[in-house]
Design an enzyme around this catalytic site. Structure first.
Site, mmCIF file in Angstrom:
data_model
loop_
_atom_site.group_PDB
_atom_site.id
_atom_site.type_symbol
_atom_site.label_atom_id
_atom_site.label_comp_id
_atom_site.label_asym_id
_atom_site.label_seq_id
_atom_site.Cartn_x
_atom_site.Cartn_y
_atom_site.Cartn_z
ATOM 1 N N ASP A 105 -7.667 5.216 22.643
ATOM 2 C CA ASP A 105 -8.900 5.633 23.322
ATOM 3 C C ASP A 105 -9.851 4.469 23.597
ATOM 4 O O ASP A 105 -11.069 4.643 23.606
ATOM 5 C CB ASP A 105 -9.656 6.706 22.503
ATOM 6 C CG ASP A 105 -8.759 7.854 22.123
ATOM 7 O OD1 ASP A 105 -7.973 8.272 22.975
ATOM 8 O OD2 ASP A 105 -8.846 8.322 20.968
ATOM 9 N N LYS A 135 -8.171 1.994 27.981
ATOM 10 C CA LYS A 135 -7.088 1.206 28.603
ATOM 11 C C LYS A 135 -6.801 1.694 30.014
ATOM 12 O O LYS A 135 -6.513 0.899 30.906
ATOM 13 C CB LYS A 135 -5.781 1.350 27.795
ATOM 14 C CG LYS A 135 -5.823 0.770 26.416
ATOM 15 C CD LYS A 135 -4.508 1.001 25.693
ATOM 16 C CE LYS A 135 -4.241 2.443 25.311
ATOM 17 N NZ LYS A 135 -5.154 3.018 24.344
ATOM 18 N N GLN A 159 -1.907 4.569 22.918
ATOM 19 C CA GLN A 159 -2.399 4.473 21.531
ATOM 20 C C GLN A 159 -2.962 3.057 21.274
ATOM 21 O O GLN A 159 -3.436 2.437 22.205
ATOM 22 C CB GLN A 159 -1.294 4.830 20.523
ATOM 23 C CG GLN A 159 -0.838 6.293 20.590
ATOM 24 C CD GLN A 159 0.216 6.562 21.632
ATOM 25 O OE1 GLN A 159 1.141 5.788 21.797
ATOM 26 N NE2 GLN A 159 0.093 7.668 22.341
ATOM 27 N N GLY A 211 -3.992 10.180 26.321
ATOM 28 C CA GLY A 211 -4.830 10.716 27.388
ATOM 29 C C GLY A 211 -5.581 9.553 28.006
ATOM 30 O O GLY A 211 -6.490 9.006 27.393
ATOM 31 N N HIS A 212 -5.141 9.129 29.183
ATOM 32 C CA HIS A 212 -5.774 7.969 29.812
ATOM 33 C C HIS A 212 -6.725 8.438 30.907
ATOM 34 O O HIS A 212 -6.299 9.021 31.889
ATOM 35 C CB HIS A 212 -4.694 7.029 30.378
ATOM 36 C CG HIS A 212 -3.892 6.374 29.286
ATOM 37 N ND1 HIS A 212 -2.828 5.557 29.527
ATOM 38 C CD2 HIS A 212 -4.032 6.425 27.938
ATOM 39 C CE1 HIS A 212 -2.347 5.127 28.367
ATOM 40 N NE2 HIS A 212 -3.052 5.647 27.400
HETATM 41 P P1 IMP Z 1 0.834 11.874 17.005
HETATM 42 O O1 IMP Z 1 1.050 10.674 17.866
HETATM 43 O O2 IMP Z 1 0.519 13.115 17.790
HETATM 44 O O3 IMP Z 1 1.960 12.085 16.032
HETATM 45 O O4 IMP Z 1 -0.471 11.618 16.112
HETATM 46 C C1 IMP Z 1 -0.517 10.629 15.086
HETATM 47 C C2 IMP Z 1 -1.887 9.971 15.024
HETATM 48 O O5 IMP Z 1 -2.071 9.188 16.193
HETATM 49 C C3 IMP Z 1 -3.060 10.940 14.986
HETATM 50 O O6 IMP Z 1 -4.104 10.364 14.237
HETATM 51 C C4 IMP Z 1 -3.474 11.050 16.446
HETATM 52 O O7 IMP Z 1 -4.818 11.447 16.585
HETATM 53 C C5 IMP Z 1 -3.251 9.619 16.884
HETATM 54 N N1 IMP Z 1 -2.969 9.467 18.328
HETATM 55 C C6 IMP Z 1 -1.798 9.657 18.953
HETATM 56 N N2 IMP Z 1 -1.905 9.360 20.255
HETATM 57 C C7 IMP Z 1 -3.168 8.961 20.447
HETATM 58 C C8 IMP Z 1 -3.877 8.489 21.590
HETATM 59 O O8 IMP Z 1 -3.364 8.348 22.706
HETATM 60 N N3 IMP Z 1 -5.198 8.161 21.398
HETATM 61 C C9 IMP Z 1 -5.776 8.252 20.174
HETATM 62 N N4 IMP Z 1 -5.151 8.673 19.082
HETATM 63 C C10 IMP Z 1 -3.853 9.026 19.215
#
Ligand code: IMP
Length: 457
Positions: A21, A24, A256, A48-49
């Site tokens: 977040d 990017k 991420q 979520g971009h």
């Molecule tokens: P998962 O990727 O859904 O398994 O989540 C694992 C961790 O990564 C959690 O803390 C999510 O909130 C975080 N996370 C996964 N994708 C994103 C992203 O695109 N932005 C921010 N946090 C993310």
């Protein structure tokens, strides 16, 4: 020559320097105006971009942010995970908003793995079972899909094109029904607590009759996915080798952030793929030495969604203020993001382990009204002061006391600034100080959500 040109020539990569977040999407959208290829290498629709440009405001999940430039080829690489329902829907929604998407400008790796409804179910079941210790995943089935991949199971995108796919799907479907039933049938003691014997029996009989997945509608969706995605399915490694040989301008779009990386992040509160530049190298086959700029995107403060340590977190009025002003709500999950001050030791760690060699600092304007701004400069654990971290384990991070530096705010609007000199003096000082603490040049600064609200230096 455009100011952004030096970030667009050859191969360049944009990665998240914090916990995702970092805006990017905005940086990629801006640079994608002058590249030939945008390649996304990690995660799936957990991302979520957000992109705001002349075509409107968009929240992209798996479609790369280069999609708004009709001359760009967008690649979803091997190493990503593709939800067979949500990707066709994302494509359809974009098309309805006038964005042209075809197999010419969007190509998907045949090796990407498919996220199926049972992965989502398993993600949510394991979070439920963890209770207070849950990871706080996005609930999109990301972890279980990568687990299956590591176990050499599950479907890949290319399977959609297999003439025997229906048989394989049916076999897997039956197995997954049984597996989910086994995982879910056991009611949790907490759910039964205080209930009468009759209620308990009723509960048990209900759960044992539960149907978890609707085979026919799922099969219909997979057929639709085959129709929409089919023409886009390619060998992205081969394609990239060709593009690279031809000297095309290639931009890597990270998802991420380094601190959510499976290998170097704050395990177990991480995602299941590699958001660092090494994930890009693996997903593209482009040698590390051929990459020019590896731009780590950092917010001027910190945010995190989900569980896990966050040493500079501000659970107070200032945190609430920044959340409101920065609209810090998850693009994918709608959850409030946790807020903290900029964390320099973590940023230095992310630079080292993410392979970052230049910095984009975003959302500077969110701090415009603050009287004073803090930066976490060192961690204190026992009698030792740390500026350079060699680990970010839960124990280490939770025992760290953060020492802050306080800088005066600038109390002026920065959103109209288009070059460094137009920024208020105190904003310049803040940026210089972060640059000094990170130890890398800040070549890109963002002062608002729109594509134009950007400063190159
Ligand atoms: P998962 O990727 O859904 O398994 O989540 C694992 C961790 O990564 C959690 O803390 C999510 O909130 C975080 N996370 C996964 N994708 C994103 C992203 O695109 N932005 C921010 N946090 C993310």
């Amino acid at each position: 020559m455009k100011e952004s040109d030096r970030f667009c020539k050859g191969v360049n990569v944009v990665i998240g320097g914090q916990w995702g977040d970092e805006a990017k999407g905005k940086v990629v959208d801006a640079l994608a105006q002058d590249v030939d290829v945008v390649a996304r290498w990690s995660g799936g629709n957990n991302a979520g971009h957000t992109v705001v440009n002349e075509k409107g405001k968009f929240a992209l999940h798996l479609v790369p942010s280069g999609i708004f430039n009709p001359d760009v080829v967008n690649l979803v690489l091997t190493g990503t995970v593709v939800n067979s329902t949500s990707l066709p829907k994302e494509i359809e929604d974009l098309r309805q908003r006038g964005i042209e998407i075809s197999s010419t400008n969007l190509r998907i790796s045949k090796e990407a793995h498919l996220v199926m409804p049972w992965h989502i179910k398993r993600d949510n079941l394991s979070e439920r079972a963890r209770g207070k210790e849950k990871i706080g995943t996005t609930g999109q089935g990301i972890g279980p899909t990568y687990s299956d991949r590591s176990a050499r199971e599950g479907f890949r995108v290319v399977d959609l094109l297999n003439p025997n796919f229906q048989d394989e799907f049916d076999r897997e479907f039956r197995f997954q029904e049984r597996l989910t039933r086994t995982m879910d049938n056991e009611p949790l003691a907490s759910e039964l607590k205080g209930k009468s014997m009759d209620e308990i029996e009723e509960f048990i009989s209900q759960t044992s009759e539960r149907k978890y997945y609707d085979r026919d509608s799922l099969w219909e969706e997979l057929k639709k996915a085959r129709e929409v995605l089919g023409p886009m399915i390619v060998n992205t490694l081969g394609l990239l080798e060709e593009y690279h040989k031809q000297g095309k301008r290639i931009l890597g779009e990270g998802a991420q952030g380094v601190l959510l990386g499976l290998d170097v992040g704050t395990f177990p509160f991480v995602t299941s793929s590699d958001p660092t530049v090494y994930g890009f190298v693996r997903g593209t086959g482009i040698p590390y030495g051929d990459i020019r700029n590896i731009i780590g995107v950092f917010k001027a403060y910190s945010t995190r969604v989900g569980g896990g340590p966050m040493p500079t977190e501000q659970e107070n009025d200032i945190g609430d203020y920044i959340r409101r002003r920065g609209n810090e709500v998850g693009t994918t999950t709608g959850r409030d993001r946790r807020i903290g001050w900029f964390d320099a030791p973590l940023a230095r760690y992310a630079v080292k382990h993410g392979g970052i060699n230049g910095v984009a600092l975003t959302k500077i304007d969110v701090l415009d009204e603050l009287e004073e701004i803090k930066i976490g400069v060192t961690y204190e654990v026992g009698n030792t002061l740390y500026m350079n971290l060699t680990e970010v384990s839960d124990d280490f991070m939770r025992s760290a006391k953060v020492n802050y530096e306080t800088l005066p705010g600038w109390k002026e609007d920065t959103t109209k600034a288009r070059n460094f000199g137009e920024l208020p003096k105190n904003a310049q000082k803040f940026i210089y100080r972060i640059q000094e603490l990170i130890g890398l040049p800040i070549g890109i600064m963002s002062v608002g959500p729109e594509r134009e609200a950007i400063i190159y230096r």
